[in-house]
Design a protein around this motif. Sequence first.
Motif, PDB file in Angstrom:
ATOM      1  N   LEU A 196       0.819  -1.206   0.000  1.00  0.00           N
ATOM      2  CA  LEU A 196       0.000   0.000   0.000  1.00  0.00           C
ATOM      3  C   LEU A 196       0.859   1.265   0.000  1.00  0.00           C
ATOM      4  N   LEU A 197       2.025   1.181   0.620  1.00  0.00           N
ATOM      5  CA  LEU A 197       2.927   2.334   0.640  1.00  0.00           C
ATOM      6  C   LEU A 197       3.813   2.402  -0.606  1.00  0.00           C
ATOM      7  N   GLY A 198       3.679   1.406  -1.486  1.00  0.00           N
ATOM      8  CA  GLY A 198       4.482   1.403  -2.710  1.00  0.00           C
ATOM      9  C   GLY A 198       5.938   1.053  -2.470  1.00  0.00           C
ATOM     10  N   LEU A 199       6.194   0.274  -1.421  1.00  0.00           N
ATOM     11  CA  LEU A 199       7.567  -0.082  -1.060  1.00  0.00           C
ATOM     12  C   LEU A 199       7.900  -1.503  -1.476  1.00  0.00           C
ATOM     13  N   SER A 200       9.153  -1.762  -1.623  1.00  0.00           N
ATOM     14  CA  SER A 200       9.650  -3.091  -1.970  1.00  0.00           C
ATOM     15  C   SER A 200       9.421  -4.056  -0.806  1.00  0.00           C
ATOM     16  N   PRO A 201       9.190  -5.346  -1.120  1.00  0.00           N
ATOM     17  CA  PRO A 201       9.062  -6.339  -0.047  1.00  0.00           C
ATOM     18  C   PRO A 201      10.317  -6.429   0.829  1.00  0.00           C
ATOM     19  N   LYS A 202      11.431  -5.930   0.333  1.00  0.00           N
ATOM     20  CA  LYS A 202      12.686  -5.951   1.087  1.00  0.00           C
ATOM     21  C   LYS A 202      12.803  -4.759   2.037  1.00  0.00           C
ATOM     22  N   SER A 203      11.805  -3.898   2.066  1.00  0.00           N
ATOM     23  CA  SER A 203      11.850  -2.671   2.875  1.00  0.00           C
ATOM     24  C   SER A 203      11.157  -2.826   4.221  1.00  0.00           C
TER      25      SER A 203
END
Length: 135
Positions: free
Chosen positions: A43-50
């Motif tokens: 939802l925040l548009g972040l990578s799964p690694k974040s």
Amino acid sequence: MLLTQIRPSEIDLHSTEARGALAKMIIKLFTHWGLSTADQLELLGLSPKSRGLLAKYAKGEALPEGRDSLDRVGYLLSIHKSLRLLYPYNPEIRYSWVNRRNTAFNNLTPLAVMKEQGIIGLARVARYLDYYRGL
């Protein structure tokens, strides 16, 4: 001054303090909605690694100043505001609504729409709730 004590038009999103307060608010909202870490990142548009960023946001680290990030948070908070206005005395519905199937979204959950369509899905859900509220 607390973020909730000032008008939205007075919030300086270039301020690290304001973006830190927004980060804490959005993580708290995600907790109320019962979202998984993967859902929060998406939802925040972040990578799964974040994943580590979520813990930092929960402690008040400032959100990025970029438009994508701030637009996403704006739509999420708009959704939350609409749900608070629509269901002021029913927190169960207010916080589970994003996970309930909805005929307005072809029987998908609002969460699924937001995840599948990204920022467009966030806007779509927020605008639907505005329409539903009569705005």
